[in-house]
Design a protein around this motif. Structure first.
Motif, PDB file in Angstrom:
ATOM      1  N   SER A  90      12.020   5.911   4.799  1.00 24.54           N
ATOM      2  CA  SER A  90      13.358   5.839   4.961  1.00 24.54           C
ATOM      3  C   SER A  90      13.979   4.292   5.453  1.00 24.54           C
ATOM      4  O   SER A  90      15.160   4.229   5.165  1.00 24.54           O
ATOM      5  CB  SER A  90      13.639   6.725   6.316  1.00 24.54           C
ATOM      6  OG  SER A  90      12.922   6.232   7.412  1.00 24.54           O
ATOM      7  N   GLU A  91      12.752   3.570   5.404  1.00 23.90           N
ATOM      8  CA  GLU A  91      13.562   2.213   5.831  1.00 23.90           C
ATOM      9  C   GLU A  91      13.174   1.062   4.452  1.00 23.90           C
ATOM     10  O   GLU A  91      13.790   0.003   4.546  1.00 23.90           O
ATOM     11  CB  GLU A  91      12.777   1.443   7.204  1.00 23.90           C
ATOM     12  CG  GLU A  91      13.008   2.649   8.096  1.00 23.90           C
ATOM     13  CD  GLU A  91      12.639   1.898   9.470  1.00 23.90           C
ATOM     14  OE1 GLU A  91      12.889   0.820   9.753  1.00 23.90           O
ATOM     15  OE2 GLU A  91      11.872   2.527  10.261  1.00 23.90           O
ATOM     16  N   THR A 126      10.848  -4.315   9.729  1.00 25.86           N
ATOM     17  CA  THR A 126      11.907  -3.443   9.015  1.00 25.86           C
ATOM     18  C   THR A 126      13.235  -4.123   9.610  1.00 25.86           C
ATOM     19  O   THR A 126      13.368  -4.727  10.426  1.00 25.86           O
ATOM     20  CB  THR A 126      11.940  -2.142   9.220  1.00 25.86           C
ATOM     21  OG1 THR A 126      11.939  -1.769  10.466  1.00 25.86           O
ATOM     22  CG2 THR A 126      10.288  -1.466   8.963  1.00 25.86           C
ATOM     23  N   LYS A 127      14.213  -3.526   8.745  1.00 25.07           N
ATOM     24  CA  LYS A 127      15.472  -4.014   9.307  1.00 25.07           C
ATOM     25  C   LYS A 127      16.070  -3.670  10.562  1.00 25.07           C
ATOM     26  O   LYS A 127      16.606  -4.369  11.214  1.00 25.07           O
ATOM     27  CB  LYS A 127      16.804  -3.415   8.144  1.00 25.07           C
ATOM     28  CG  LYS A 127      18.073  -4.029   8.627  1.00 25.07           C
ATOM     29  CD  LYS A 127      19.056  -3.294   7.510  1.00 25.07           C
ATOM     30  CE  LYS A 127      20.461  -3.594   8.031  1.00 25.07           C
ATOM     31  NZ  LYS A 127      21.530  -2.877   7.220  1.00 25.07           N
ATOM     32  N   ASN A 128      15.696  -2.329  10.964  1.00 24.08           N
ATOM     33  CA  ASN A 128      16.063  -1.975  12.195  1.00 24.08           C
ATOM     34  C   ASN A 128      15.352  -2.491  13.394  1.00 24.08           C
ATOM     35  O   ASN A 128      15.579  -3.014  14.414  1.00 24.08           O
ATOM     36  CB  ASN A 128      15.586  -0.301  12.269  1.00 24.08           C
ATOM     37  CG  ASN A 128      16.438   0.547  11.768  1.00 24.08           C
ATOM     38  OD1 ASN A 128      17.700   0.029  11.370  1.00 24.08           O
ATOM     39  ND2 ASN A 128      16.070   1.583  11.115  1.00 24.08           N
ATOM     40  N   MET A 129      13.895  -3.028  13.047  1.00 22.68           N
ATOM     41  CA  MET A 129      13.023  -3.679  13.956  1.00 22.68           C
ATOM     42  C   MET A 129      13.528  -5.041  14.221  1.00 22.68           C
ATOM     43  O   MET A 129      13.866  -5.563  15.221  1.00 22.68           O
ATOM     44  CB  MET A 129      11.506  -3.803  13.608  1.00 22.68           C
ATOM     45  CG  MET A 129      11.009  -2.348  13.339  1.00 22.68           C
ATOM     46  SD  MET A 129       9.353  -2.688  12.778  1.00 22.68           S
ATOM     47  CE  MET A 129       8.554  -4.122  13.380  1.00 22.68           C
ATOM     48  N   TRP A 130      14.092  -5.750  13.233  1.00 24.86           N
ATOM     49  CA  TRP A 130      14.738  -6.942  13.015  1.00 24.86           C
ATOM     50  C   TRP A 130      16.013  -7.086  13.985  1.00 24.86           C
ATOM     51  O   TRP A 130      16.057  -8.100  14.709  1.00 24.86           O
ATOM     52  CB  TRP A 130      14.841  -7.692  11.671  1.00 24.86           C
ATOM     53  CG  TRP A 130      15.209  -9.231  11.569  1.00 24.86           C
ATOM     54  CD1 TRP A 130      16.307  -9.633  11.578  1.00 24.86           C
ATOM     55  CD2 TRP A 130      14.374 -10.180  12.414  1.00 24.86           C
ATOM     56  NE1 TRP A 130      16.327 -11.136  11.641  1.00 24.86           N
ATOM     57  CE2 TRP A 130      15.250 -11.488  12.256  1.00 24.86           C
ATOM     58  CE3 TRP A 130      13.362 -10.446  12.734  1.00 24.86           C
ATOM     59  CZ2 TRP A 130      14.689 -12.610  12.729  1.00 24.86           C
ATOM     60  CZ3 TRP A 130      12.674 -11.819  13.266  1.00 24.86           C
ATOM     61  CH2 TRP A 130      13.607 -12.545  13.322  1.00 24.86           C
ATOM     62  N   PRO A 189       0.790  -1.123   0.184  1.00 21.11           N
ATOM     63  CA  PRO A 189       0.060  -0.017  -0.203  1.00 21.11           C
ATOM     64  C   PRO A 189       0.849   1.247   0.037  1.00 21.11           C
ATOM     65  O   PRO A 189       1.790   1.512   0.848  1.00 21.11           O
ATOM     66  CB  PRO A 189      -0.893  -0.052   1.238  1.00 21.11           C
ATOM     67  CG  PRO A 189      -0.733  -1.608   1.463  1.00 21.11           C
ATOM     68  CD  PRO A 189       0.409  -1.958   1.251  1.00 21.11           C
ATOM     69  N   SER A 190       0.542   2.211  -0.835  1.00 26.41           N
ATOM     70  CA  SER A 190       1.313   3.459  -0.819  1.00 26.41           C
ATOM     71  C   SER A 190       1.374   4.197   0.252  1.00 26.41           C
ATOM     72  O   SER A 190       2.020   4.670   0.635  1.00 26.41           O
ATOM     73  CB  SER A 190       0.656   4.320  -2.164  1.00 26.41           C
ATOM     74  OG  SER A 190      -0.620   4.738  -1.911  1.00 26.41           O
ATOM     75  N   ALA A 191       0.254   4.274   0.940  1.00 27.77           N
ATOM     76  CA  ALA A 191       0.204   5.103   2.401  1.00 27.77           C
ATOM     77  C   ALA A 191       1.141   4.626   3.391  1.00 27.77           C
ATOM     78  O   ALA A 191       1.779   5.286   3.965  1.00 27.77           O
ATOM     79  CB  ALA A 191      -1.353   5.110   2.953  1.00 27.77           C
ATOM     80  N   LEU A 192       1.379   3.233   3.328  1.00 33.51           N
ATOM     81  CA  LEU A 192       2.395   2.506   4.401  1.00 33.51           C
ATOM     82  C   LEU A 192       3.806   2.709   3.724  1.00 33.51           C
ATOM     83  O   LEU A 192       4.486   2.793   4.617  1.00 33.51           O
ATOM     84  CB  LEU A 192       1.691   0.977   4.448  1.00 33.51           C
ATOM     85  CG  LEU A 192       2.451   0.333   5.499  1.00 33.51           C
ATOM     86  CD1 LEU A 192       2.534   0.772   6.796  1.00 33.51           C
ATOM     87  CD2 LEU A 192       2.249  -1.191   5.270  1.00 33.51           C
TER      88      LEU A 192
END
Length: 154
Positions: free
Chosen positions: A30-31, A52-56, A21-24
């Motif tokens: 940035s991620e 996301t990579k940072n979350m992972w 989805p474009s809104a997401l």
């Protein structure tokens, strides 16, 4: 924690892809180029978690604290670490890994939602069954809100 808002219904094609989805995408701008990690949700049947990579990296740090010499912790580590790396293709499609798709019973219609700082992919039918109005009563909602100190009047 990921600070996004998502509540999107999407269609999965025959190859297991859905248009992100474009809104997401705007919220994750940035991620998004770093890709995502997807795994089977540990507690919810019919659900995949997206990181996301940072979350992972944060999730991996927590998993790495488990003692692999302890059988139960080693088993838990194996389950929690079983993620697959996914990137959006040039048409902004997200490929749901086939094994994960089968494991959780994802079909053609999915629900992509944010939940407590995470993103989740649900088979729409399973989501609707598990999150029907009968499953969440006002009494249950108030009890949980009181338990966590949430006050609507503030």
């Amino acid at each position: 924690m990921l600070n996004v808002v998502a509540n999107e219904s999407c269609k999965v094609d025959a190859n297991g892809r859905f248009k992100f989805p474009s809104a997401l995408k705007k919220q994750l701008l940035s991620e998004i180029s770093d890709g995502f990690y997807v795994r089977k949700h540990f507690f919810e049947k019919g659900c995949l978690e997206i990181f996301t990579k940072n979350m992972w990296e944060k999730e991996s740090a927590r998993i790495n604290k488990l003692n692999l010499w302890h059988k139960n912790q080693s088993n838990i580590s194996r389950v929690l670490s079983a993620a697959v790396f996914v990137e959006l293709d040039s048409s902004d499609r997200f490929l749901i890994p086939i094994d994960l798709k089968k494991d959780v019973g994802i079909n053609t219609d999915i629900k992509l939602i944010s939940n407590a700082g995470n993103l989740e992919i649900w088979d729409l039918e399973i989501f609707n069954q598990q999150h029907s109005s009968e499953a969440l009563t006002p009494e249950m909602l108030m009890e949980v809100m009181e338990q966590i100190g949430f006050n609507y009047n503030e």
